[in-house]
Design a protein around this motif. Structure first.
Motif, mmCIF file in Angstrom:
data_model
loop_
_atom_site.group_PDB
_atom_site.id
_atom_site.type_symbol
_atom_site.label_atom_id
_atom_site.label_comp_id
_atom_site.label_asym_id
_atom_site.label_seq_id
_atom_site.Cartn_x
_atom_site.Cartn_y
_atom_site.Cartn_z
ATOM 1 N N LEU A 116 -6.811 -7.351 4.059
ATOM 2 C CA LEU A 116 -5.739 -6.481 3.565
ATOM 3 C C LEU A 116 -5.091 -7.085 2.326
ATOM 4 O O LEU A 116 -4.829 -6.388 1.335
ATOM 5 C CB LEU A 116 -4.683 -6.278 4.666
ATOM 6 C CG LEU A 116 -5.066 -5.430 5.879
ATOM 7 C CD1 LEU A 116 -3.966 -5.509 6.939
ATOM 8 C CD2 LEU A 116 -5.311 -3.977 5.482
ATOM 9 N N ASP A 117 -4.863 -8.385 2.372
ATOM 10 C CA ASP A 117 -4.218 -9.065 1.247
ATOM 11 C C ASP A 117 -5.142 -9.147 0.032
ATOM 12 O O ASP A 117 -4.675 -9.160 -1.110
ATOM 13 C CB ASP A 117 -3.739 -10.453 1.668
ATOM 14 C CG ASP A 117 -2.568 -10.382 2.648
ATOM 15 O OD1 ASP A 117 -1.866 -9.354 2.651
ATOM 16 O OD2 ASP A 117 -2.377 -11.351 3.414
ATOM 17 N N ARG B 275 2.581 -4.169 5.380
ATOM 18 C CA ARG B 275 2.013 -4.180 4.030
ATOM 19 C C ARG B 275 2.017 -2.786 3.397
ATOM 20 O O ARG B 275 1.386 -2.563 2.371
ATOM 21 C CB ARG B 275 0.576 -4.735 4.069
ATOM 22 C CG ARG B 275 0.504 -6.216 4.413
ATOM 23 C CD ARG B 275 -0.888 -6.646 4.843
ATOM 24 N NE ARG B 275 -0.997 -8.094 4.981
ATOM 25 C CZ ARG B 275 -0.549 -8.778 6.032
ATOM 26 N NH1 ARG B 275 0.040 -8.145 7.015
ATOM 27 N NH2 ARG B 275 -0.681 -10.098 6.076
ATOM 28 N N THR B 276 2.736 -1.871 4.025
ATOM 29 C CA THR B 276 2.749 -0.485 3.562
ATOM 30 C C THR B 276 4.166 -0.046 3.203
ATOM 31 O O THR B 276 5.122 -0.366 3.922
ATOM 32 C CB THR B 276 2.196 0.462 4.656
ATOM 33 O OG1 THR B 276 0.933 -0.015 5.099
ATOM 34 C CG2 THR B 276 2.049 1.884 4.142
ATOM 35 N N LEU B 277 4.284 0.695 2.117
ATOM 36 C CA LEU B 277 5.585 1.211 1.713
ATOM 37 C C LEU B 277 6.116 2.179 2.780
ATOM 38 O O LEU B 277 5.363 2.984 3.333
ATOM 39 C CB LEU B 277 5.478 1.942 0.381
ATOM 40 C CG LEU B 277 5.152 1.077 -0.846
ATOM 41 C CD1 LEU B 277 4.894 1.967 -2.065
ATOM 42 C CD2 LEU B 277 6.306 0.124 -1.143
ATOM 43 N N TRP C 105 -2.159 -5.845 15.368
ATOM 44 C CA TRP C 105 -3.063 -5.304 14.355
ATOM 45 C C TRP C 105 -2.390 -4.159 13.587
ATOM 46 O O TRP C 105 -2.496 -4.075 12.360
ATOM 47 C CB TRP C 105 -4.353 -4.804 15.010
ATOM 48 C CG TRP C 105 -5.222 -5.895 15.551
ATOM 49 C CD1 TRP C 105 -5.067 -6.553 16.736
ATOM 50 C CD2 TRP C 105 -6.376 -6.473 14.922
ATOM 51 N NE1 TRP C 105 -6.058 -7.497 16.895
ATOM 52 C CE2 TRP C 105 -6.874 -7.472 15.799
ATOM 53 C CE3 TRP C 105 -7.037 -6.242 13.727
ATOM 54 C CZ2 TRP C 105 -7.996 -8.239 15.505
ATOM 55 C CZ3 TRP C 105 -8.163 -6.999 13.434
ATOM 56 C CH2 TRP C 105 -8.623 -7.984 14.310
ATOM 57 N N LEU C 106 -1.694 -3.300 14.312
ATOM 58 C CA LEU C 106 -1.003 -2.187 13.653
ATOM 59 C C LEU C 106 0.166 -2.675 12.801
ATOM 60 O O LEU C 106 0.406 -2.178 11.702
ATOM 61 C CB LEU C 106 -0.510 -1.190 14.707
ATOM 62 C CG LEU C 106 -1.587 -0.274 15.278
ATOM 63 C CD1 LEU C 106 -1.097 0.421 16.533
ATOM 64 C CD2 LEU C 106 -2.037 0.752 14.229
ATOM 65 N N ASN C 107 0.860 -3.679 13.299
ATOM 66 C CA ASN C 107 1.994 -4.208 12.550
ATOM 67 C C ASN C 107 1.543 -4.902 11.267
ATOM 68 O O ASN C 107 2.271 -4.909 10.264
ATOM 69 C CB ASN C 107 2.803 -5.184 13.411
ATOM 70 C CG ASN C 107 4.174 -5.443 12.830
ATOM 71 O OD1 ASN C 107 4.888 -4.521 12.449
ATOM 72 N ND2 ASN C 107 4.552 -6.707 12.750
ATOM 73 N N PHE D 130 0.833 -1.199 0.000
ATOM 74 C CA PHE D 130 0.000 0.000 0.000
ATOM 75 C C PHE D 130 0.872 1.254 0.000
ATOM 76 O O PHE D 130 1.891 1.316 0.685
ATOM 77 C CB PHE D 130 -0.917 0.021 1.226
ATOM 78 C CG PHE D 130 -1.854 -1.141 1.319
ATOM 79 C CD1 PHE D 130 -2.721 -1.445 0.272
ATOM 80 C CD2 PHE D 130 -1.889 -1.937 2.456
ATOM 81 C CE1 PHE D 130 -3.593 -2.517 0.354
ATOM 82 C CE2 PHE D 130 -2.754 -3.015 2.551
ATOM 83 C CZ PHE D 130 -3.602 -3.308 1.494
ATOM 84 N N LYS D 131 0.436 2.248 -0.760
ATOM 85 C CA LYS D 131 1.150 3.528 -0.773
ATOM 86 C C LYS D 131 0.632 4.461 0.321
ATOM 87 O O LYS D 131 1.365 5.296 0.838
ATOM 88 C CB LYS D 131 0.988 4.202 -2.144
ATOM 89 C CG LYS D 131 1.740 3.507 -3.270
ATOM 90 C CD LYS D 131 1.586 4.277 -4.575
ATOM 91 C CE LYS D 131 2.365 3.617 -5.697
ATOM 92 N NZ LYS D 131 2.200 4.357 -6.988
#
Length: 271
Positions: free
Chosen positions: A233-234, A268-270, A261-263, A2-3
Protein backbone atom coordinates in the motif's frame (compact mmCIF):
# COMPACT_ATOMS: atom_id res chain seq x y z
CA UNK A 1 -3.41 9.27 0.90
CA UNK A 2 -5.67 7.31 -1.41
CA UNK A 3 -8.72 9.08 -2.81
CA UNK A 4 -10.53 5.89 -3.78
CA UNK A 5 -10.24 2.26 -2.70
CA UNK A 6 -12.32 -0.65 -3.98
CA UNK A 7 -12.30 -4.28 -2.91
CA UNK A 8 -12.59 -7.22 -5.27
CA UNK A 9 -14.82 -10.02 -3.98
CA UNK A 10 -14.25 -13.12 -6.09
CA UNK A 11 -16.21 -15.54 -3.90
CA UNK A 12 -19.22 -13.66 -2.48
CA UNK A 13 -20.88 -16.94 -1.52
CA UNK A 14 -18.19 -17.45 1.15
CA UNK A 15 -18.72 -14.07 2.84
CA UNK A 16 -20.55 -13.57 6.12
CA UNK A 17 -21.99 -10.18 5.20
CA UNK A 18 -23.40 -9.50 8.67
CA UNK A 19 -19.99 -10.13 10.24
CA UNK A 20 -18.42 -7.79 7.68
CA UNK A 21 -21.05 -5.19 8.57
CA UNK A 22 -20.15 -5.40 12.26
CA UNK A 23 -16.44 -4.89 11.50
CA UNK A 24 -17.07 -1.97 9.16
CA UNK A 25 -19.47 -0.37 11.63
CA UNK A 26 -16.85 -0.65 14.38
CA UNK A 27 -14.27 1.02 12.12
CA UNK A 28 -16.84 3.55 10.88
CA UNK A 29 -15.77 2.59 7.35
CA UNK A 30 -17.78 2.53 4.13
CA UNK A 31 -16.38 0.50 1.22
CA UNK A 32 -17.01 -0.27 -2.44
CA UNK A 33 -16.83 -3.83 -3.76
CA UNK A 34 -17.01 -5.57 -7.14
CA UNK A 35 -18.57 -9.04 -7.37
CA UNK A 36 -18.24 -11.54 -10.23
CA UNK A 37 -21.32 -12.31 -12.30
CA UNK A 38 -21.92 -14.40 -15.40
CA UNK A 39 -24.99 -12.36 -16.31
CA UNK A 40 -26.89 -9.25 -15.28
CA UNK A 41 -29.54 -11.16 -13.34
CA UNK A 42 -26.89 -12.82 -11.15
CA UNK A 43 -25.25 -9.46 -10.43
CA UNK A 44 -28.53 -7.78 -9.47
CA UNK A 45 -29.30 -10.64 -7.09
CA UNK A 46 -25.94 -10.29 -5.36
CA UNK A 47 -26.22 -6.51 -5.18
CA UNK A 48 -29.60 -6.75 -3.45
CA UNK A 49 -28.40 -9.50 -1.08
CA UNK A 50 -25.23 -7.62 -0.12
CA UNK A 51 -26.86 -4.24 0.44
CA UNK A 52 -29.59 -5.88 2.55
CA UNK A 53 -27.03 -7.39 4.93
CA UNK A 54 -24.21 -4.84 4.88
CA UNK A 55 -25.18 -1.18 5.06
CA UNK A 56 -21.55 -0.04 5.13
CA UNK A 57 -21.02 -1.23 1.56
CA UNK A 58 -21.77 2.00 -0.23
CA UNK A 59 -21.22 0.72 -3.76
CA UNK A 60 -21.52 -2.68 -5.45
CA UNK A 61 -20.01 -2.95 -8.92
CA UNK A 62 -20.16 -5.80 -11.43
CA UNK A 63 -17.23 -8.00 -12.40
CA UNK A 64 -18.33 -9.86 -15.56
CA UNK A 65 -16.85 -13.34 -15.82
CA UNK A 66 -17.24 -16.34 -18.11
CA UNK A 67 -17.55 -20.04 -17.53
CA UNK A 68 -14.12 -21.63 -17.06
CA UNK A 69 -14.52 -23.53 -20.33
CA UNK A 70 -14.92 -20.15 -22.07
CA UNK A 71 -11.78 -18.69 -20.46
CA UNK A 72 -13.19 -17.06 -17.29
CA UNK A 73 -11.48 -13.73 -18.13
CA UNK A 74 -11.73 -11.59 -21.28
CA UNK A 75 -9.09 -11.16 -23.99
CA UNK A 76 -8.63 -11.23 -27.74
CA UNK A 77 -8.96 -15.01 -27.45
CA UNK A 78 -12.53 -14.77 -26.13
CA UNK A 79 -15.27 -15.75 -28.58
CA UNK A 80 -17.19 -12.94 -30.28
CA UNK A 81 -20.42 -14.14 -28.70
CA UNK A 82 -19.00 -13.89 -25.18
CA UNK A 83 -17.48 -10.46 -25.81
CA UNK A 84 -20.87 -9.17 -26.96
CA UNK A 85 -22.36 -10.47 -23.71
CA UNK A 86 -20.53 -7.67 -21.90
CA UNK A 87 -23.12 -5.21 -23.20
CA UNK A 88 -25.74 -6.48 -20.76
CA UNK A 89 -23.73 -4.69 -18.04
CA UNK A 90 -23.94 -1.29 -19.78
CA UNK A 91 -24.71 1.74 -17.56
CA UNK A 92 -23.30 0.01 -14.46
CA UNK A 93 -19.97 0.38 -12.70
CA UNK A 94 -17.99 -2.62 -13.91
CA UNK A 95 -14.55 -4.19 -13.91
CA UNK A 96 -13.34 -5.96 -17.06
CA UNK A 97 -10.55 -8.41 -16.32
CA UNK A 98 -8.18 -8.64 -19.30
CA UNK A 99 -6.22 -11.87 -18.91
CA UNK A 100 -5.37 -14.89 -21.02
CA UNK A 101 -7.89 -17.75 -20.81
CA UNK A 102 -7.73 -19.54 -17.46
CA UNK A 103 -5.22 -22.44 -17.42
CA UNK A 104 -6.62 -25.94 -17.49
CA UNK A 105 -3.74 -27.26 -15.37
CA UNK A 106 -3.18 -26.75 -11.62
CA UNK A 107 -1.37 -23.53 -10.78
CA UNK A 108 2.37 -23.45 -10.04
CA UNK A 109 5.29 -21.20 -10.97
CA UNK A 110 6.58 -23.72 -13.53
CA UNK A 111 3.09 -24.10 -14.98
CA UNK A 112 2.81 -20.34 -15.52
CA UNK A 113 6.04 -20.27 -17.54
CA UNK A 114 4.79 -23.07 -19.75
CA UNK A 115 1.35 -21.50 -19.94
CA UNK A 116 2.54 -18.17 -21.36
CA UNK A 117 4.99 -19.66 -23.85
CA UNK A 118 2.51 -20.84 -26.54
CA UNK A 119 0.81 -17.43 -26.55
CA UNK A 120 4.02 -15.54 -27.37
CA UNK A 121 3.49 -16.27 -31.08
CA UNK A 122 -0.31 -15.97 -31.05
CA UNK A 123 -2.55 -13.01 -31.78
CA UNK A 124 -6.06 -12.62 -30.42
CA UNK A 125 -8.61 -12.84 -33.24
CA UNK A 126 -11.26 -10.96 -31.27
CA UNK A 127 -9.09 -8.06 -30.07
CA UNK A 128 -10.70 -5.47 -32.36
CA UNK A 129 -14.20 -6.51 -31.32
CA UNK A 130 -13.25 -6.33 -27.64
CA UNK A 131 -11.90 -2.80 -28.12
CA UNK A 132 -14.99 -1.75 -30.10
CA UNK A 133 -17.35 -3.21 -27.48
CA UNK A 134 -15.65 -1.53 -24.53
CA UNK A 135 -15.39 1.76 -26.39
CA UNK A 136 -19.12 1.72 -27.13
CA UNK A 137 -19.94 0.80 -23.53
CA UNK A 138 -17.70 3.55 -22.17
CA UNK A 139 -20.12 6.18 -23.44
CA UNK A 140 -22.48 5.40 -20.55
CA UNK A 141 -20.58 2.92 -18.36
CA UNK A 142 -17.83 3.45 -15.77
CA UNK A 143 -15.25 0.75 -16.47
CA UNK A 144 -12.17 -0.38 -14.56
CA UNK A 145 -9.95 -2.19 -17.05
CA UNK A 146 -7.74 -4.73 -15.31
CA UNK A 147 -4.38 -5.05 -17.07
CA UNK A 148 -1.44 -7.38 -16.46
CA UNK A 149 2.05 -5.80 -15.94
CA UNK A 150 3.50 -7.31 -19.08
CA UNK A 151 5.23 -5.76 -22.14
CA UNK A 152 2.66 -3.85 -24.17
CA UNK A 153 3.72 -5.47 -27.43
CA UNK A 154 2.30 -8.77 -26.22
CA UNK A 155 -0.66 -7.24 -24.39
CA UNK A 156 -1.80 -5.50 -27.58
CA UNK A 157 -1.48 -8.72 -29.60
CA UNK A 158 -3.60 -10.50 -27.00
CA UNK A 159 -6.28 -7.81 -26.76
CA UNK A 160 -5.21 -7.09 -23.18
CA UNK A 161 -4.11 -3.47 -23.51
CA UNK A 162 -6.62 -0.85 -24.62
CA UNK A 163 -6.10 2.86 -25.27
CA UNK A 164 -7.36 5.35 -22.71
CA UNK A 165 -11.07 5.96 -23.22
CA UNK A 166 -13.88 8.02 -21.75
CA UNK A 167 -15.11 6.76 -18.35
CA UNK A 168 -12.38 4.06 -18.27
CA UNK A 169 -9.68 3.63 -15.63
CA UNK A 170 -6.60 1.51 -16.30
CA UNK A 171 -5.85 -0.77 -13.35
CA UNK A 172 -2.50 -2.56 -13.20
CA UNK A 173 -2.47 -5.88 -11.35
CA UNK A 174 0.44 -5.14 -9.01
CA UNK A 175 0.34 -8.46 -7.17
CA UNK A 176 3.75 -8.85 -5.55
CA UNK A 177 2.88 -12.21 -3.97
CA UNK A 178 2.74 -14.00 -7.34
CA UNK A 179 5.82 -16.20 -7.48
CA UNK A 180 5.97 -16.95 -3.77
CA UNK A 181 8.01 -15.54 -0.83
CA UNK A 182 11.42 -16.14 -2.42
CA UNK A 183 10.61 -14.23 -5.62
CA UNK A 184 8.53 -11.50 -3.96
CA UNK A 185 11.41 -8.96 -3.57
CA UNK A 186 12.29 -9.31 -7.27
CA UNK A 187 8.67 -9.12 -8.41
CA UNK A 188 8.07 -6.11 -6.16
CA UNK A 189 11.03 -4.31 -7.76
CA UNK A 190 9.66 -5.11 -11.22
CA UNK A 191 6.16 -3.97 -10.23
CA UNK A 192 7.56 -0.75 -8.74
CA UNK A 193 9.35 0.15 -11.99
CA UNK A 194 6.34 -0.83 -14.11
CA UNK A 195 4.00 1.32 -12.02
CA UNK A 196 6.48 4.20 -12.08
CA UNK A 197 6.49 4.13 -15.88
CA UNK A 198 2.70 3.90 -16.04
CA UNK A 199 2.29 6.71 -13.49
CA UNK A 200 4.47 8.98 -15.62
CA UNK A 201 2.25 8.26 -18.65
CA UNK A 202 -1.07 8.54 -16.83
CA UNK A 203 -1.55 10.32 -13.49
CA UNK A 204 -4.96 8.66 -13.09
CA UNK A 205 -3.53 5.13 -13.10
CA UNK A 206 -4.95 2.62 -10.62
CA UNK A 207 -3.38 -0.56 -9.26
CA UNK A 208 -4.51 -3.75 -7.51
CA UNK A 209 -2.78 -4.77 -4.27
CA UNK A 210 -2.57 -8.41 -3.15
CA UNK A 211 -2.98 -11.25 -2.83
CA UNK A 212 -4.45 -11.56 0.65
CA UNK A 213 -5.95 -14.95 -0.20
CA UNK A 214 -6.14 -17.47 -3.03
CA UNK A 215 -8.05 -16.64 -6.19
CA UNK A 216 -9.75 -18.80 -8.77
CA UNK A 217 -6.50 -20.71 -9.42
CA UNK A 218 -6.62 -21.86 -5.75
CA UNK A 219 -2.86 -22.18 -5.23
CA UNK A 220 -1.59 -18.63 -5.73
CA UNK A 221 0.90 -17.32 -3.17
CA UNK A 222 -0.42 -14.80 -0.64
CA UNK A 223 0.87 -12.37 1.99
CA UNK A 224 2.42 -13.93 5.07
CA UNK A 225 1.24 -11.05 7.24
CA UNK A 226 -0.40 -7.62 7.26
CA UNK A 227 3.02 -5.92 7.36
CA UNK A 228 3.72 -7.06 3.77
CA UNK A 229 0.29 -5.73 2.75
CA UNK A 230 0.99 -2.34 4.31
CA UNK A 231 4.33 -2.23 2.50
CA UNK A 232 2.61 -2.62 -0.88
CA UNK A 233 0.00 0.00 0.00
CA UNK A 234 2.80 2.38 0.90
CA UNK A 235 4.62 1.60 -2.35
CA UNK A 236 1.54 2.73 -4.28
CA UNK A 237 1.25 5.86 -2.14
CA UNK A 238 4.93 6.67 -2.67
CA UNK A 239 4.36 6.53 -6.43
CA UNK A 240 1.52 9.02 -6.13
CA UNK A 241 -1.18 6.53 -7.10
CA UNK A 242 -4.50 7.78 -5.73
CA UNK A 243 -6.74 4.82 -6.55
CA UNK A 244 -6.21 1.21 -5.52
CA UNK A 245 -8.11 -2.06 -5.54
CA UNK A 246 -7.61 -4.70 -2.86
CA UNK A 247 -7.71 -8.45 -3.49
CA UNK A 248 -9.91 -9.26 -1.69
CA UNK A 249 -12.64 -8.60 0.88
CA UNK A 250 -13.50 -12.31 1.10
CA UNK A 251 -9.82 -13.09 1.78
CA UNK A 252 -9.65 -10.48 4.54
CA UNK A 253 -12.56 -12.09 6.35
CA UNK A 254 -10.68 -15.41 6.39
CA UNK A 255 -7.81 -13.81 8.31
CA UNK A 256 -7.91 -13.94 12.12
CA UNK A 257 -7.09 -10.22 12.31
CA UNK A 258 -9.59 -9.03 9.68
CA UNK A 259 -10.05 -5.68 11.40
CA UNK A 260 -6.31 -4.92 11.21
CA UNK A 261 -6.25 -5.53 7.44
CA UNK A 262 -9.22 -3.22 6.88
CA UNK A 263 -7.81 -0.58 9.19
CA UNK A 264 -4.54 -0.62 7.18
CA UNK A 265 -6.62 0.56 4.23
CA UNK A 266 -8.72 3.08 6.14
CA UNK A 267 -5.69 4.75 7.74
CA UNK A 268 -4.27 5.41 4.26
CA UNK A 269 -7.48 6.69 2.69
CA UNK A 270 -8.94 10.19 2.67
CA UNK A 271 -12.11 10.43 4.77
Amino acid sequence: MFKKVVFWCEFPETVDWKRLESILAKLDMDIAIYVPAKNLQQFLWWKKEIQKNCQHIAEVGAWPILEKKDGYWFSGFTSEEKIKSLKQFSTLKIKVDLELPIPKRDYSNSMILGYFSPYLLKKGKSSKLLLKTIKEMSENTNIIINEFPFPRYFLRRWGMHLPLMKNCTRNIMAYTTIGGPFLRPFIKSYVFLYLLKERMLNKHIMCSIGLIGNGILKKESVYNNVKQFKSDLDMARFLGIKQVAIYSIDSILKRNNSEEWLNAVKSRTLA
